[in-house]
Design an enzyme around this catalytic site. Structure first.
Site, mmCIF file in Angstrom:
data_model
loop_
_atom_site.group_PDB
_atom_site.id
_atom_site.type_symbol
_atom_site.label_atom_id
_atom_site.label_comp_id
_atom_site.label_asym_id
_atom_site.label_seq_id
_atom_site.Cartn_x
_atom_site.Cartn_y
_atom_site.Cartn_z
ATOM 1 N N LEU A 1 4.978 -8.624 -9.169
ATOM 2 C CA LEU A 1 4.276 -8.795 -7.895
ATOM 3 C C LEU A 1 5.096 -9.584 -6.879
ATOM 4 O O LEU A 1 5.858 -10.483 -7.237
ATOM 5 C CB LEU A 1 2.955 -9.529 -8.151
ATOM 6 C CG LEU A 1 2.037 -8.864 -9.177
ATOM 7 C CD1 LEU A 1 0.768 -9.684 -9.365
ATOM 8 C CD2 LEU A 1 1.713 -7.427 -8.797
ATOM 9 N N SER B 1 9.318 -4.739 -1.930
ATOM 10 C CA SER B 1 9.171 -3.764 -3.018
ATOM 11 C C SER B 1 9.601 -4.449 -4.305
ATOM 12 O O SER B 1 10.535 -5.255 -4.302
ATOM 13 C CB SER B 1 10.085 -2.564 -2.757
ATOM 14 O OG SER B 1 10.273 -1.816 -3.931
ATOM 15 N N SER B 2 8.940 -4.092 -5.392
ATOM 16 C CA SER B 2 9.343 -4.661 -6.685
ATOM 17 C C SER B 2 10.776 -4.267 -7.018
ATOM 18 O O SER B 2 11.475 -4.970 -7.742
ATOM 19 C CB SER B 2 8.421 -4.155 -7.793
ATOM 20 O OG SER B 2 7.097 -4.476 -7.476
ATOM 21 N N HIS C 1 2.013 -7.478 -2.588
ATOM 22 C CA HIS C 1 0.875 -7.297 -3.501
ATOM 23 C C HIS C 1 -0.183 -8.376 -3.248
ATOM 24 O O HIS C 1 -1.383 -8.102 -3.299
ATOM 25 C CB HIS C 1 1.320 -7.429 -4.963
ATOM 26 C CG HIS C 1 2.202 -6.323 -5.443
ATOM 27 N ND1 HIS C 1 3.532 -6.507 -5.729
ATOM 28 C CD2 HIS C 1 1.935 -5.024 -5.730
ATOM 29 C CE1 HIS C 1 4.044 -5.370 -6.163
ATOM 30 N NE2 HIS C 1 3.109 -4.452 -6.167
ATOM 31 N N MET D 1 1.796 -1.958 -10.418
ATOM 32 C CA MET D 1 2.686 -1.798 -11.578
ATOM 33 C C MET D 1 3.377 -3.132 -11.883
ATOM 34 O O MET D 1 4.405 -3.167 -12.550
ATOM 35 C CB MET D 1 3.716 -0.692 -11.317
ATOM 36 C CG MET D 1 3.037 0.663 -11.108
ATOM 37 S SD MET D 1 4.072 2.078 -11.515
ATOM 38 C CE MET D 1 5.420 1.860 -10.398
ATOM 39 N N GLU E 1 0.415 0.487 2.455
ATOM 40 C CA GLU E 1 0.841 1.584 3.335
ATOM 41 C C GLU E 1 2.327 1.877 3.201
ATOM 42 O O GLU E 1 2.815 2.847 3.771
ATOM 43 C CB GLU E 1 0.496 1.245 4.790
ATOM 44 C CG GLU E 1 -1.003 1.319 5.041
ATOM 45 C CD GLU E 1 -1.436 0.806 6.405
ATOM 46 O OE1 GLU E 1 -0.572 0.301 7.161
ATOM 47 O OE2 GLU E 1 -2.647 0.875 6.700
ATOM 48 N N LYS E 2 3.068 1.048 2.479
ATOM 49 C CA LYS E 2 4.494 1.377 2.274
ATOM 50 C C LYS E 2 4.612 2.714 1.562
ATOM 51 O O LYS E 2 5.471 3.521 1.868
ATOM 52 C CB LYS E 2 5.224 0.294 1.475
ATOM 53 C CG LYS E 2 6.713 0.636 1.352
ATOM 54 C CD LYS E 2 7.516 -0.505 0.808
ATOM 55 C CE LYS E 2 7.381 -0.636 -0.673
ATOM 56 N NZ LYS E 2 8.009 0.506 -1.398
ATOM 57 N N GLN F 1 4.292 8.781 -13.964
ATOM 58 C CA GLN F 1 4.716 9.008 -12.582
ATOM 59 C C GLN F 1 6.227 8.860 -12.407
ATOM 60 O O GLN F 1 6.740 8.913 -11.297
ATOM 61 C CB GLN F 1 3.946 8.109 -11.612
ATOM 62 C CG GLN F 1 4.249 6.622 -11.711
ATOM 63 C CD GLN F 1 3.284 5.804 -10.863
ATOM 64 O OE1 GLN F 1 2.123 5.620 -11.209
ATOM 65 N NE2 GLN F 1 3.750 5.295 -9.732
#
Ligand code: PAF
Length: 289
Positions: A33, A188-189, A37, A30, A151-152, A64
């Protein structure tokens, strides 16, 4: 590196690669990055081989996100993303807008009926339906040989593996280990949206998981482990604990009593408006077959 906005254009390119027998590996993202990523892109390159094609997608998938979630404020910076992907040696990027992806009259969705409704699926109703549907669409557009996911998002990976198995999609799914900042925070973004005090406080997630990992081989019960982690998180006043679960690492079934098999501890915690998840697979001293 070519950037494709249209399904028809990337399909034409992929048909050429496929006709030449070239392996194609997809990394759905998404955007916004980070190093995590980029580690997925490297795994994709390793799977594709030097002659293979690595395709990344950038699409903040509206289906989502729930109505009160952070779709609008989800961080975006496409120019920076494209520069990072180019530097990483990615071959093609699919970056459509929502109108290109979703037909306004569309009426078909993809859902894992059980796995998508537990854990995060309970906190975010419809989330995994949105994920499974967009991943199916990306697989149908790109038709990759393999795809890489982090895997997060442990439950997301389980949902995607189940969907691929149940629907005979024939795409190899590769899981990539969590990447962490130097202080342990999972990349995480969304981290960029943390206020400075929350950013510092958010390290409690990985510290709680470190402790759980050390406790797991001592014969501790699953419920004791869970309450220890929850208490650790709740001791951080900035953390709003949404869920702490301990499940069988392979099936995501609930576990009880002393651990006999690898288990995964799944955390969902908010700091201000920012929703973070993290997880760790922990192991008993000895597995009972
Ligand atoms: O993990 C993500 O970034 C997203 O859920 C995904 C898999 C790209 C689907 O939108």
């Amino acid at each position: 590196m070519e950037v494709f906005r249209r399904k028809s254009a990337i399909r034409a390119q992929l048909a050429t690669w496929r006709a030449a027998g070239t392996p194609v590996v997809l990394v759905p993202t998404m955007g916004f990055l980070h190093e995590g990523h980029l580690s997925l892109m490297r795994l994709a390159r390793a799977r594709a081989g030097e002659g293979g094609q690595v395709v990344a997608s950038i699409f903040v998938n509206p289906t989502q996100f729930g109505p009160n979630e952070d779709f609008d404020s989800y961080p975006r910076d496409e120019a920076r993303d494209l520069a990072l992907l180019e530097a990483e040696g990615v071959d093609a990027v699919f970056a459509p807008d929502a109108g290109e992806v979703y037909d306004p009259c569309g009426q078909t969705v993809v859902e894992t009926t059980e796995l998508g409704k537990i854990l995060i699926g309970k906190l975010r109703p419809g989330h995994f339906r949105g994920v499974a549907t967009i991943v199916t669409k990306l697989f149908n557009i790109i038709r990759p040989d393999a795809a890489v996911f982090g895997e997060k998002d442990y439950q997301q990976l389980a949902v995607i593996r189940t969907m691929v198995r149940d629907l005979d999609m024939g795409v190899e799914i590769i899981g990539a280990p969590i990447r962490r900042e130097a202080d342990g925070l999972a990349m995480s973004s969304r981290n960029v949206r943390l206020a400075p005090a929350d950013r510092a406080a958010a390290t409690v997630l990985s510290r709680a998981l470190d402790e759980a990992e050390a406790m797991a081989p001592t014969g501790v019960t699953a419920s004791r482990l869970r309450s220890h982690v929850r208490a650790r998180l709740e001791a951080e006043s900035r953390a709003r604990v949404q869920s702490v679960d301990i499940r069988d690492a392979a099936t995501l079934e609930p576990v009880s009593g002393p651990l006999t098999r690898p288990a995964v501890i799944l955390l969902a915690v908010s700091f201000g408006q920012v929703f973070l998840i993290d997880n760790r697979v922990v192991h008993p001293a000895q597995e009972v077959p």
